[in-house]
Write a protein that holds these residues in place. Structure first.
Motif, PDB file in Angstrom:
ATOM      1  N   ILE A 198     -15.226   3.148  63.802  1.00 57.94           N
ATOM      2  CA  ILE A 198     -14.023   2.585  63.186  1.00 57.94           C
ATOM      3  C   ILE A 198     -14.366   1.881  61.878  1.00 57.94           C
ATOM      4  O   ILE A 198     -13.636   2.012  60.884  1.00 57.94           O
ATOM      5  CB  ILE A 198     -13.318   1.611  64.156  1.00 57.94           C
ATOM      6  N   ALA A 199     -15.476   1.151  61.844  1.00 54.37           N
ATOM      7  CA  ALA A 199     -15.884   0.449  60.624  1.00 54.37           C
ATOM      8  C   ALA A 199     -16.076   1.425  59.468  1.00 54.37           C
ATOM      9  O   ALA A 199     -15.755   1.107  58.314  1.00 54.37           O
ATOM     10  CB  ALA A 199     -17.169  -0.335  60.871  1.00 54.37           C
ATOM     11  N   ALA A 200     -16.576   2.616  59.780  1.00 53.32           N
ATOM     12  CA  ALA A 200     -16.789   3.623  58.738  1.00 53.32           C
ATOM     13  C   ALA A 200     -15.468   4.144  58.175  1.00 53.32           C
ATOM     14  O   ALA A 200     -15.418   4.637  57.038  1.00 53.32           O
ATOM     15  CB  ALA A 200     -17.606   4.789  59.301  1.00 53.32           C
ATOM     16  N   MET A 201     -14.389   4.041  58.973  1.00 51.97           N
ATOM     17  CA  MET A 201     -13.068   4.514  58.517  1.00 51.97           C
ATOM     18  C   MET A 201     -12.301   3.465  57.721  1.00 51.97           C
ATOM     19  O   MET A 201     -11.346   3.782  57.028  1.00 51.97           O
ATOM     20  CB  MET A 201     -12.223   4.963  59.717  1.00 51.97           C
ATOM     21  N   ILE A 202     -12.698   2.192  57.850  1.00 51.93           N
ATOM     22  CA  ILE A 202     -11.990   1.114  57.151  1.00 51.93           C
ATOM     23  C   ILE A 202     -12.580   0.980  55.758  1.00 51.93           C
ATOM     24  O   ILE A 202     -13.588   0.311  55.548  1.00 51.93           O
ATOM     25  CB  ILE A 202     -12.098  -0.218  57.896  1.00 51.93           C
ATOM     26  N   THR A 203     -11.963   1.646  54.806  1.00 55.00           N
ATOM     27  CA  THR A 203     -12.410   1.642  53.418  1.00 55.00           C
ATOM     28  C   THR A 203     -11.231   1.294  52.517  1.00 55.00           C
ATOM     29  O   THR A 203     -10.088   1.192  52.985  1.00 55.00           O
ATOM     30  CB  THR A 203     -12.928   3.042  53.040  1.00 55.00           C
ATOM     31  N   PRO A 204     -11.472   1.089  51.203  1.00 56.58           N
ATOM     32  CA  PRO A 204     -10.362   0.854  50.286  1.00 56.58           C
ATOM     33  C   PRO A 204      -9.332   1.980  50.279  1.00 56.58           C
ATOM     34  O   PRO A 204      -8.209   1.800  49.825  1.00 56.58           O
ATOM     35  CB  PRO A 204     -11.054   0.744  48.916  1.00 56.58           C
ATOM     36  N   ASN A 205      -9.740   3.147  50.795  1.00 56.69           N
ATOM     37  CA  ASN A 205      -8.830   4.296  50.832  1.00 56.69           C
ATOM     38  C   ASN A 205      -8.260   4.533  52.224  1.00 56.69           C
ATOM     39  O   ASN A 205      -7.863   5.637  52.573  1.00 56.69           O
ATOM     40  CB  ASN A 205      -9.546   5.565  50.356  1.00 56.69           C
ATOM     41  N   SER A 206      -8.235   3.469  53.044  1.00 58.27           N
ATOM     42  CA  SER A 206      -7.790   3.630  54.430  1.00 58.27           C
ATOM     43  C   SER A 206      -6.318   4.012  54.535  1.00 58.27           C
ATOM     44  O   SER A 206      -5.852   4.438  55.586  1.00 58.27           O
ATOM     45  CB  SER A 206      -8.015   2.311  55.209  1.00 58.27           C
ATOM     46  N   SER A 248      -2.677  -9.487  63.006  1.00 58.74           N
ATOM     47  CA  SER A 248      -1.908  -9.670  61.776  1.00 58.74           C
ATOM     48  C   SER A 248      -1.258  -8.356  61.342  1.00 58.74           C
ATOM     49  O   SER A 248      -0.100  -8.338  60.904  1.00 58.74           O
ATOM     50  CB  SER A 248      -2.813 -10.189  60.661  1.00 58.74           C
ATOM     51  N   LEU A 249      -1.993  -7.265  61.478  1.00 56.82           N
ATOM     52  CA  LEU A 249      -1.436  -5.944  61.155  1.00 56.82           C
ATOM     53  C   LEU A 249      -0.241  -5.617  62.047  1.00 56.82           C
ATOM     54  O   LEU A 249       0.775  -5.099  61.578  1.00 56.82           O
ATOM     55  CB  LEU A 249      -2.512  -4.868  61.327  1.00 56.82           C
ATOM     56  N   ILE A 250      -0.371  -5.927  63.327  1.00 51.27           N
ATOM     57  CA  ILE A 250       0.707  -5.660  64.280  1.00 51.27           C
ATOM     58  C   ILE A 250       1.917  -6.531  63.971  1.00 51.27           C
ATOM     59  O   ILE A 250       3.061  -6.043  63.897  1.00 51.27           O
ATOM     60  CB  ILE A 250       0.231  -5.936  65.726  1.00 51.27           C
ATOM     61  N   ALA A 251       1.693  -7.825  63.781  1.00 46.33           N
ATOM     62  CA  ALA A 251       2.791  -8.770  63.569  1.00 46.33           C
ATOM     63  C   ALA A 251       3.567  -8.471  62.295  1.00 46.33           C
ATOM     64  O   ALA A 251       4.798  -8.626  62.254  1.00 46.33           O
ATOM     65  CB  ALA A 251       2.252 -10.202  63.531  1.00 46.33           C
ATOM     66  N   ARG A 279     -14.092  -7.263  57.874  1.00 41.28           N
ATOM     67  CA  ARG A 279     -14.953  -8.401  58.231  1.00 41.28           C
ATOM     68  C   ARG A 279     -15.027  -8.572  59.741  1.00 41.28           C
ATOM     69  O   ARG A 279     -16.095  -8.861  60.292  1.00 41.28           O
ATOM     70  CB  ARG A 279     -14.418  -9.687  57.589  1.00 41.28           C
ATOM     71  N   ASP A 280     -13.875  -8.401  60.416  1.00 38.78           N
ATOM     72  CA  ASP A 280     -13.857  -8.546  61.873  1.00 38.78           C
ATOM     73  C   ASP A 280     -14.765  -7.518  62.539  1.00 38.78           C
ATOM     74  O   ASP A 280     -15.475  -7.826  63.507  1.00 38.78           O
ATOM     75  CB  ASP A 280     -12.426  -8.391  62.408  1.00 38.78           C
ATOM     76  N   PHE A 281     -14.751  -6.291  62.032  1.00 44.16           N
ATOM     77  CA  PHE A 281     -15.593  -5.252  62.639  1.00 44.16           C
ATOM     78  C   PHE A 281     -17.071  -5.473  62.319  1.00 44.16           C
ATOM     79  O   PHE A 281     -17.940  -5.148  63.140  1.00 44.16           O
ATOM     80  CB  PHE A 281     -15.124  -3.857  62.215  1.00 44.16           C
ATOM     81  N   ASP A 282     -17.352  -6.044  61.153  1.00 44.08           N
ATOM     82  CA  ASP A 282     -18.745  -6.412  60.856  1.00 44.08           C
ATOM     83  C   ASP A 282     -19.220  -7.481  61.842  1.00 44.08           C
ATOM     84  O   ASP A 282     -20.347  -7.430  62.344  1.00 44.08           O
ATOM     85  CB  ASP A 282     -18.859  -6.946  59.426  1.00 44.08           C
ATOM     86  N   GLN A 318       3.686  -5.857  49.674  1.00 42.99           N
ATOM     87  CA  GLN A 318       3.287  -5.299  50.967  1.00 42.99           C
ATOM     88  C   GLN A 318       1.940  -4.586  50.851  1.00 42.99           C
ATOM     89  O   GLN A 318       1.087  -4.690  51.735  1.00 42.99           O
ATOM     90  CB  GLN A 318       4.355  -4.337  51.475  1.00 42.99           C
ATOM     91  N   ALA A 319       1.751  -3.880  49.716  1.00 42.46           N
ATOM     92  CA  ALA A 319       0.486  -3.192  49.490  1.00 42.46           C
ATOM     93  C   ALA A 319      -0.653  -4.197  49.347  1.00 42.46           C
ATOM     94  O   ALA A 319      -1.752  -3.997  49.885  1.00 42.46           O
ATOM     95  CB  ALA A 319       0.580  -2.310  48.247  1.00 42.46           C
ATOM     96  N   ASP A 320      -0.393  -5.302  48.626  1.00 41.73           N
ATOM     97  CA  ASP A 320      -1.414  -6.350  48.478  1.00 41.73           C
ATOM     98  C   ASP A 320      -1.736  -6.981  49.833  1.00 41.73           C
ATOM     99  O   ASP A 320      -2.897  -7.268  50.136  1.00 41.73           O
ATOM    100  CB  ASP A 320      -0.920  -7.425  47.508  1.00 41.73           C
ATOM    101  N   GLN A 321      -0.678  -7.205  50.627  1.00 42.81           N
ATOM    102  CA  GLN A 321      -0.872  -7.791  51.952  1.00 42.81           C
ATOM    103  C   GLN A 321      -1.706  -6.866  52.832  1.00 42.81           C
ATOM    104  O   GLN A 321      -2.620  -7.315  53.542  1.00 42.81           O
ATOM    105  CB  GLN A 321       0.477  -8.064  52.611  1.00 42.81           C
ATOM    106  N   LEU A 322      -1.403  -5.575  52.762  1.00 42.68           N
ATOM    107  CA  LEU A 322      -2.141  -4.605  53.573  1.00 42.68           C
ATOM    108  C   LEU A 322      -3.601  -4.539  53.140  1.00 42.68           C
ATOM    109  O   LEU A 322      -4.507  -4.465  53.983  1.00 42.68           O
ATOM    110  CB  LEU A 322      -1.492  -3.227  53.474  1.00 42.68           C
ATOM    111  N   ASP A 323      -3.842  -4.574  51.836  1.00 44.35           N
ATOM    112  CA  ASP A 323      -5.225  -4.571  51.339  1.00 44.35           C
ATOM    113  C   ASP A 323      -5.988  -5.779  51.870  1.00 44.35           C
ATOM    114  O   ASP A 323      -7.149  -5.669  52.269  1.00 44.35           O
ATOM    115  CB  ASP A 323      -5.240  -4.581  49.801  1.00 44.35           C
ATOM    116  N   ALA A 324      -5.336  -6.958  51.848  1.00 45.64           N
ATOM    117  CA  ALA A 324      -5.972  -8.174  52.346  1.00 45.64           C
ATOM    118  C   ALA A 324      -6.249  -8.060  53.845  1.00 45.64           C
ATOM    119  O   ALA A 324      -7.305  -8.499  54.332  1.00 45.64           O
ATOM    120  CB  ALA A 324      -5.090  -9.384  52.063  1.00 45.64           C
ATOM    121  N   GLN A 325      -5.300  -7.462  54.580  1.00 45.98           N
ATOM    122  CA  GLN A 325      -5.479  -7.306  56.018  1.00 45.98           C
ATOM    123  C   GLN A 325      -6.608  -6.328  56.335  1.00 45.98           C
ATOM    124  O   GLN A 325      -7.379  -6.543  57.277  1.00 45.98           O
ATOM    125  CB  GLN A 325      -4.169  -6.844  56.655  1.00 45.98           C
ATOM    126  N   LEU A 326      -6.728  -5.269  55.551  1.00 45.69           N
ATOM    127  CA  LEU A 326      -7.807  -4.309  55.759  1.00 45.69           C
ATOM    128  C   LEU A 326      -9.166  -4.935  55.436  1.00 45.69           C
ATOM    129  O   LEU A 326     -10.164  -4.655  56.104  1.00 45.69           O
ATOM    130  CB  LEU A 326      -7.584  -3.062  54.901  1.00 45.69           C
TER     131      LEU A 326
END
Length: 225
Positions: free
Chosen positions: A215-223, A107-110, A44-47, A31-39
């Motif tokens: 929001i992009a500034a908040m999406i980091t590896p430590n989100s 994907s995060l919601i689903a 990328r989406d916000f970029d 689940q943690a790996d999945q969340l990392d991939a989703q983040l």
């Protein structure tokens, strides 16, 4: 005999508990790996959205400036070169519709992983951002409706017209009747309305740009934190 049965039973229970713990641990890692991939995908989406909103913002800003310049020339009755008039009118009517990238958020919601974000500011910002496009869509819709009415008007056909714009490979039929623009209240009014509509979408795009950057500034590896 009883001791052996008890020991065997205890061993079975311990084995089951260990197996369950291992499954839980593995599920947690997955689940943690999945969340990392989703983040990562969300980042990328916000970029991508930042590029899109910058394009929309630039087009709207250019349109507002062009509309104000045209109106200034018409109201003052000053001479304006045909090529400049053609360029300003094109910038006024051109626009870039903003399209959000929703794949990673959906994907995060689903997956239910949105609730794993311990960063409550990020969670709230994402929910609010993806649920609040009504204002942007409303101003874009008004701009499109204004465009349809403007292009269908007799004043546009007579004083400007796409047959004189020189776009999409259409040969320029003749120069604009620029000297008559300032004498047509209908044409001046249409240009003014169009400028106001572009200013409305510009305001919305500037707001979106600020939100996306925040929001992009908040999406980091430590989100997660």
């Amino acid at each position: 005999m009883l001791l052996r049965i008890f020991s065997e039973g205890l061993l079975i229970v311990v084995s089951i508990l260990l197996a369950l713990s291992a499954d839980t641990w593995l599920n947690s890692l997955n689940q943690a790996d999945q969340l990392d991939a989703q983040l990562t995908a969300l980042n990328r989406d916000f970029d991508t959205m930042l590029v899109r909103v910058n394009d929309s913002n630039s087009a709207a800003s250019r349109a507002v400036s062009a509309g104000r310049t045209l109106l200034s020339h018409m109201q003052e009755g000053s001479k304006i070169e045909p090529e400049l008039a053609r360029e300003l009118l094109w910038h006024l009517v051109f626009y870039e519709v903003f399209t959000p990238s929703t794949g990673a958020y959906q994907s995060l919601i689903a997956s239910g992983n949105l609730e794993l974000l311990e960063n409550t500011r990020l969670k709230a910002a994402l929910t609010d951002f993806f649920g609040a496009f009504e204002d942007v869509r409303a101003s874009e819709k008004l701009l499109l409706e204004t465009q349809v009415v403007f292009f269908a008007s007799e004043s546009f056909s007579a004083l400007a017209g796409w047959h004189r714009m020189g776009r999409a490979g259409v040969p320029v039929a003749s120069d604009f009747a620029i000297s008559q623009w300032s004498m047509s209240d209908e044409f001046m009014n249409s240009v003014a309305i169009y400028t106001v509509r572009q200013a409305d979408v510009l305001e919305d795009y500037q707001y979106l740009k600020t939100r996306i950057e925040s929001i992009a500034a908040m999406i980091t590896p430590n989100s997660l934190n």
